[in-house]
Structure formats: structure tokens, C-alpha cells
Design a protein around this motif. Structure first.
Motif, PDB file in Angstrom:
ATOM      1  N   LYS A 150       0.847  -1.195   0.000  1.00 29.55           N
ATOM      2  CA  LYS A 150       0.000   0.000   0.000  1.00 29.55           C
ATOM      3  C   LYS A 150       0.881   1.242   0.000  1.00 29.55           C
ATOM      4  N   TYR A 152       1.257   5.466  -0.209  1.00 26.08           N
ATOM      5  CA  TYR A 152       0.578   6.699   0.176  1.00 26.08           C
ATOM      6  C   TYR A 152       1.400   7.899  -0.281  1.00 26.08           C
ATOM      7  N   ILE A 177      -2.633  12.365   3.890  1.00 27.25           N
ATOM      8  CA  ILE A 177      -2.688  11.483   2.718  1.00 27.25           C
ATOM      9  C   ILE A 177      -3.393  12.185   1.565  1.00 27.25           C
ATOM     10  N   GLU A 180      -3.612   7.312  -2.716  1.00 32.24           N
ATOM     11  CA  GLU A 180      -3.225   5.957  -2.335  1.00 32.24           C
ATOM     12  C   GLU A 180      -3.169   5.077  -3.576  1.00 32.24           C
TER      13      GLU A 180
END
Length: 190
Positions: A150, A152, A177, A180
Motif C-alpha cells: 500500500k 501513500y 494522505i 493511495e
């Protein structure tokens, strides 16, 4: 930043959302209301939803796979990446915690160094193997596990004193953030 918040409040008010009496504009957080944009995260080692080759696991060389990304939003100051196994018997197992990857980067090389601080400012935290850097898939025998990488994009550099963990990184990223992206590979012990 004040103009962005003002625009957000006007959008909320025009869409029927009401602010409580006495609620200040600073209580409204754009990243909790607006959908974050998506980035594309890929690996040359495996395709999304396919098997991670053995060399990137505890049964092989246990080196990190090459990763590449695109779709970086404007305002990105750095990137962070987590690798997690939600299928682990004791709950989600953390395989990689890496952050403050420079905004100019568009990927991570295969066999990324397993050190906390790198010359370009990239930092790494402790995984659930209690080691610094990447720890490859190492599930118990049986059904294949899923490994989510993942990524960010963040609007600020992250400052975590001491050794970073997934939880500390997630807390530090809160409210920062911008976008993503993720890719997922699977692995079952042979």
C-alpha cells in the motif's frame, strides 16, 4: 490552505451539510470528507493478484520486489509504503514499513537496503519479524496468503522519533494522505 478550507466549507454548505454552532473551520478536514485520488502501484516481479516469486519470500532470498508507481498528485512531499498480510493466523502481519521516500522517486529498486535511514532521506521501520526493512512472505503451510503493498502520497514529511512501526506511521500520516495505490500478491509455502 485557508482558501482550500473555505472552498470546502462552501461545498459542504451548498450540498446540505450543516456545521454545528460554534464549530470552527479548522475542525473540517478535507481528507476525511473528500475522496483521495488513486495512484497506480505495480511490480515487475509479479502481477496484481498473482503469486509472488519465491526469491522475494523467506523460502528464497527474502529480498524486496521492485515497485513502481504513477499518478502522483500535486503537492506530494513524500511517499510511504506498507506491506501487510491480513491472512496471518494472529491478525494482520506487517512485512514492511517505509516512509519519507522523496517525492521525486517513482519506485523502489529490487533488494532495497534494510537500513533505517538512507542517503536520500528515506526511512524504514520495524516489521513484525522485529527486523528493519522488508521481510518477505512466510506464511504457515496451507492456503495462500495475500500480501498488500500500500502506497501513500503525503503532503508532509513524517517525523517519528525512534523505531517506526505500522501503527506509529499510520498515526503520523493521519490528515496528510493525498492519494493511495496498492498492489497485491499471494504466496503459499511449498
Amino acid at each position: 490552505m485557508r482558501i482550500s478550507k473555505l472552498i470546502l466549507i462552501l461545498i459542504l454548505l451548498s450540498s446540505g451539510c450543516k456545521m454545528k454552532a460554534g464549530q470552527s473551520q479548522t475542525n473540517v478536514s478535507a481528507d476525511t470528507i473528500l475522496t483521495k485520488s488513486k495512484m497506480t502501484l505495480t511490480s515487475t516481479a509479479f502481477r496484481n493478484d498473482f503469486t509472488i516469486p519465491q526469491q522475494f519470500t523467506c523460502q528464497g532470498e527474502d529480498i524486496s520486489p521492485e515497485l513502481a508507481w504513477s499518478g502522483t498528485p500535486e503537492g506530494t512531499q513524500c511517499f510511504a509504503l506498507l506491506c501487510e498480510d491480513p491472512d496471518a493466523p494472529g491478525g494482520t502481519y506487517i512485512h514492511w514499513v517505509i516512509y519519507n521516500i522523496p517525492a521525486t522517486e517513482r519506485g523502489l529498486a529490487e533488494n532495497f537496503p534494510k537500513r533505517d535511514k538512507l542517503p536520500n532521506g528515506t526511512r524504514q521501520g520495524t516489521n513484525d519479524f522485529k527486523q528493519m526493512g522488508y521481510g518477505g512472505p512466510c506464511p504457515p503451510p496451507g492456503k495462500a496468503h495475500r500480501y498488500y503493498f500500500k502506497l501513500y502520497a503525503l503532503d508532509a514529511m513524517i517525523n517519528i522519533p525512534g523505531e517506526a512501526t505500522r501503527d506509529l506511521l499510520q498515526n503520523a500520516m493521519h490528515g496528510h494522505i493525498l492519494a493511495e495505490g496498492e498492489t497485491m500478491g499471494t504466496y503459499a509455502k511449498k
